[in-house]
Design a protein around this motif. Structure first.
Motif, PDB file in Angstrom:
ATOM      1  N   ASP A  87       0.855  10.691   5.757  1.00  0.00           N
ATOM      2  CA  ASP A  87      -0.278  10.333   4.897  1.00  0.00           C
ATOM      3  C   ASP A  87      -0.934   9.030   5.320  1.00  0.00           C
ATOM      4  O   ASP A  87      -1.672   8.433   4.550  1.00  0.00           O
ATOM      5  N   TYR A 140      -2.237  14.843   5.658  1.00  0.00           N
ATOM      6  CA  TYR A 140      -2.531  15.799   4.597  1.00  0.00           C
ATOM      7  C   TYR A 140      -4.037  15.810   4.307  1.00  0.00           C
ATOM      8  O   TYR A 140      -4.665  16.858   4.188  1.00  0.00           O
ATOM      9  N   TRP A 178      -1.477  18.421  -1.461  1.00  0.00           N
ATOM     10  CA  TRP A 178      -0.510  18.386  -0.366  1.00  0.00           C
ATOM     11  C   TRP A 178       0.517  19.499  -0.532  1.00  0.00           C
ATOM     12  O   TRP A 178       0.917  20.144   0.431  1.00  0.00           O
ATOM     13  N   GLY A 200      -6.486   8.518   5.103  1.00  0.00           N
ATOM     14  CA  GLY A 200      -5.137   8.179   4.681  1.00  0.00           C
ATOM     15  C   GLY A 200      -5.007   6.762   4.198  1.00  0.00           C
ATOM     16  O   GLY A 200      -3.939   6.195   4.217  1.00  0.00           O
TER      17      GLY A 200
END
Length: 815
Positions: free
Chosen positions: A233, A290, A330, A606
């Motif tokens: 992430d 993700y 996610w 992210g």
């Protein structure tokens, strides 16, 4: 019957003459066991003043392996003056730590065999040297102990990746990988590994992937090449991993990004066309954020360009974040690739009433904790400096009718620590905190990498400004000396790589909210400043994890936590360093969506979508929401009213009492009288040995001296704190020695050496004198090389005799 001369042999000779031949006679090839030099820990780092000193690392005398990195037994050797079973307690402790079932001890006469599998009776028995079990026997015991069938052996016995450098995985990395492969072989589909920050999760993940690929033809003989998806992430996690631990997959690995999304381009008023940058599906390992492959619109879900059965293994890095949430975007990726083996990896599993890693991934296969990492010496220990200010401690109440800096009437109430920084902004508090940080760095190392955790982006910006103003000299040299590194600051985010690069001096101080709290491998970070309220144990673990790396080559042995908000109280939480307890509960309304999805607001790259403080409104999913109102009040006097230094004790816990009181109590407990203490000091072979003994007993005298009287010898500090004796400075002790005529016994260059040793004692105490490397620096290097300097005294033994005599003179009681 023992050989007549066997009692005269050393342990090493017992191994060579009796134990090794017994192993080879039983059919163990010499390359199937590692003797004496298998150090499986690095040696715990003991914080000594401003330095770190390593204790002896743990080692086993013999580690017996079925194949490399698959150990199945340990053997502890003793000389013949011991009984055959002596050392069994230590051997069992090591066997448990190394995850092996068969344990042996020997003195050269026989073996004592302890079986941890519970499959043999008796559990422990004495056997003759020629009865040592074969590899096949111990391998069969191992398989039964682990529940491994013959069909599963090809999967669990695949090789670790070898880059040719001779590097082997650390013992806990080996256990984590082996247990993962054992679980995969047994058919488990969801797996969880818990490994403390700084212990090599991505290296472990790379080895899992490598071995999974080798075993895949056994796991799924009809499909062909295994395909792996690695999810994280943070961009920096992906980029660091591809360049470092995953470099073995170069040419076989690709990174997925948002550029693979389907886009729509308007061609004319009534015509449009869709263009997709198709994903190249020829790679074996795919790395992705993700956020880069998911979105609220179907066209944003890049992962759906793959068929649900495309991936065979999905690894979720830092799975304590949104992947744990049942309704998170996610989680949809994991459910889409539900046929794949899924491995979650984290240092801080999220276990709350709303979110559970264990609920999804299952009980952890293996846990390697922060405490164990520190005990093994792979992670840095820490000091805690708790600082209390008057306003945080006692709160603040405005005078009747008092207005803030904008002329707004301040509501009349008692503003507590929880309100300050939230409803109430006190610029003088930021300045006081910045002053303490600056003072600490000036007293230690002005270029020690420092992370200052703040409540939010505006707070991080205020702290940056306060630190800039207090460090004008360094900021003029380079404006990056202090930087704000937050999700909304592009200039700051561009400096993340430089901040974590040990070779790059700038930035030195980074103020942040959450951006640096997870995944950033700041190996040389020496100071963690907790200047935000942290209620989450998970967040706290992640934040302090930024300091846990050890870099001896850069002088990084330990780190300091400067705590202004009493968040280090989390160290006292009984669950702080243990395995998580599953407490997953559905809310009463049964809807977890908001609770989960608001845990981590991140943009596509992210990074945190943090508040920037630019206006009164902030965009959030669901529409514009009003920002909370804050009152800024300048000129309120702020002062530091108390400060407490805490250390990690011998039991791994923070010393709860103030250091001076703690040392006083512990000294009297172990040495009830001053005479008992001085006798023990005098009896020690050298001062550093006794200081180590004190530290190992949980009496950090050197740290106390560093805190309250750095110009004094720890010996004097101990006598003063423990027994009320007036303390002398090191300079006073040195002057007494010179006045006594002690130097008259030496002439010429020998006198220059001894005089130099006295000067080094004044500078750093007695401990440096015990290290021959002191002769590499001035004034000794001007006399000659260390061997030449030692030669002035006749021999190495004579040189150290002179050092001991000098130390004894320095500590003569009549002084």
């Amino acid at each position: 019957m023992s050989d007549p001369d066997k009692s005269q042999l050393t342990e090493a000779e017992i191994r060579t003459r009796y134990i090794t031949p017994a192993l080879t006679t039983a059919g163990w090839p010499t390359d199937s066991f590692r003797e004496e030099f298998y150090y499986f820990s690095a040696g715990r780092i003991q914080v000594v003043g401003k330095k770190g000193v390593r204790k002896k690392p743990k080692k086993v005398d013999y580690l017996l392996e079925w194949k490399p990195n698959l150990p199945i037994a340990v053997v502890e050797a003793k000389d013949n003056n011991h009984e055959p079973g002596d050392g069994m307690g230590q051997a069992l402790e090591y066997a448990e730590q190394l995850d092996v079932p068969s344990v042996f001890t020997s003195n050269g006469d026989s073996f004592v065999w302890h079986d941890r599998t519970g499959l043999r009776s008796p559990v422990e028995e004495e056997i003759q040297l020629d009865q040592f079990p074969s590899r096949a026997v111990l391998w069969d015991l191992y398989k039964q102990w682990k529940g491994i069938s013959d069909e599963e052996v090809p999967v669990i016995s695949t090789d670790f990746y070898d880059d040719g450098s001779g590097r082997r995985p650390r013992y806990y990395q080996r256990i984590a990988v082996n247990r993962t492969m054992e679980a995969i072989a047994a058919g488990q589909r969801r797996l969880l590994l818990i490994m403390a920050t700084g212990t090599g999760k991505t290296y472990t993940a790379a080895q899992v992937i490598w071995r999974f690929m080798q075993a895949f033809k056994t796991i799924n003989p009809t499909k062909g090449q295994a395909r792996v998806l690695f999810l994280a992430d943070r961009n920096i996690l992906i980029d660091q991993t591809m360049m470092n631990d995953f470099s073995m997959f170069k040419g076989r690995m690709a990174k997925l990004s948002s550029s693979h999304r389907t886009i729509t381009k308007v061609m004319s008023a009534d015509e449009s066309g869709e263009y997709t940058k198709a994903v190249d599906k020829s790679f074996e390992v795919y790395m992705s954020l993700y956020q880069a492959v998911t979105g609220t619109e179907e066209v944003d879900n890049v992962y759906k360009q793959f068929s649900p059965d495309f991936f065979d293994l999905v690894i979720v890095d830092e799975c304590h974040r949104g992947s744990a949430g049942e309704n998170s975007a996610w989680r949809r990726i994991l459910e889409y690739f539900g046929s794949a083996v899924q491995l979650g990896m984290t240092a801080t599993p999220r276990e709350t009433k709303e979110v559970s890693n264990i609920e999804y991934f299952g009980e952890p296969l293996y846990t390697y904790s922060l405490k164990q990492g520190i005990d093994d010496g792979f992670l840095a220990p820490y000091k805690v400096i708790r600082v209390a200010t008057n306003v945080d401690t006692f709160g603040w109440r405005p005078a009747e009718g008092q207005q803030d800096d904008k002329g707004q009437l301040i509501p009349d109430k008692q503003y507590t620590e929880a309100d300050i920084g939230n409803e109430l902004i006190l610029p003088e508090l930021d300045k006081a905190v910045a002053q303490r940080i600056t003072d600490y760095l000036r007293d230690t190392d002005r270029f020690a990498k420092t992370i200052v955790f703040c409540d939010d982006v505006p707070h991080a910006n205020r702290m940056r400004r306060a630190l800039v103003n207090l460090n004008e000299d360094e900021v003029r040299n380079d404006s990056r000396y202090v930087m704000r590194i937050t999700g909304d600051d592009q200039a700051g985010k561009q400096e993340v790589d430089n901040f974590i690069d040990p070779e790059s001096p700038y930035p030195v101080i980074a103020t942040t909210s959450k951006l640096l709290a997870t995944g950033v491998d700041a190996q040389t970070c020496k100071l963690i400043v907790m200047n935000s309220r942290v209620e989450s144990l998970t967040d706290f673990k992640q934040m302090i994890g930024r300091g846990t790396r050890v870099r001896e080559d850069y002088g990084k042995w330990f780190f300091v936590i400067l705590d202004f908000k009493n968040v280090t109280r989390h160290f006292a939480d009984p669950t702080f360093d243990g395995e998580p307890v599953k407490v997953y509960e559905m809310p009463l309304d049964g809807d977890m969506g908001d609770a989960v999805n608001n845990l981590d607001d991140v943009d596509e790259r992210g990074d945190e979508d943090e508040e920037d403080g630019s206006d009164e409104w902030i965009e959030r999913p669901g529409g514009r929401k009003p920002r909370r109102k804050r009152y800024v009040v300048s000129g309120i006097p702020v002062s530091i009213i108390d400060e407490q230094v805490q250390m990690v004790g011998a039991d791994g816990k923070l010393l709860a009492a103030k250091l001076k009181d703690f040392v006083h109590a512990k000294l009297l407990e172990q040495y009830p009288t001053r005479e008992a203490f001085t006798e023990a000091w005098t009896a020690a072979a050298k001062p550093s040995d006794f200081l180590d003994q004190l530290a190992n007993s949980g009496i950090p005298v050197e740290d106390l001296a560093d805190q309250i009287a750095p110009e004094m010898d720890p010996y004097d500090v101990a006598l003063n704190v423990g027994y009320g004796k007036t303390a002398l400075t090191r300079q006073q002790r040195a002057e007494h020695v010179k006045a006594s005529g002690y130097l008259a016994r030496y002439q010429g260059q020998m006198r220059m050496v001894v005089d130099g040793l006295i000067a080094k004692y004044v500078e750093g105490g007695a401990r440096p004198l015990d290290d021959v490397r002191i002769l590499l620096v001035e004034p000794f290097s001007s006399i000659g090389r260390p061997l030449e300097t030692i030669g002035l005294f006749g021999s190495r033994a004579s040189y150290f005799t002179a050092v001991r005599e000098l130390q004894q003179t320095l500590y003569q009681e009549e002084l």
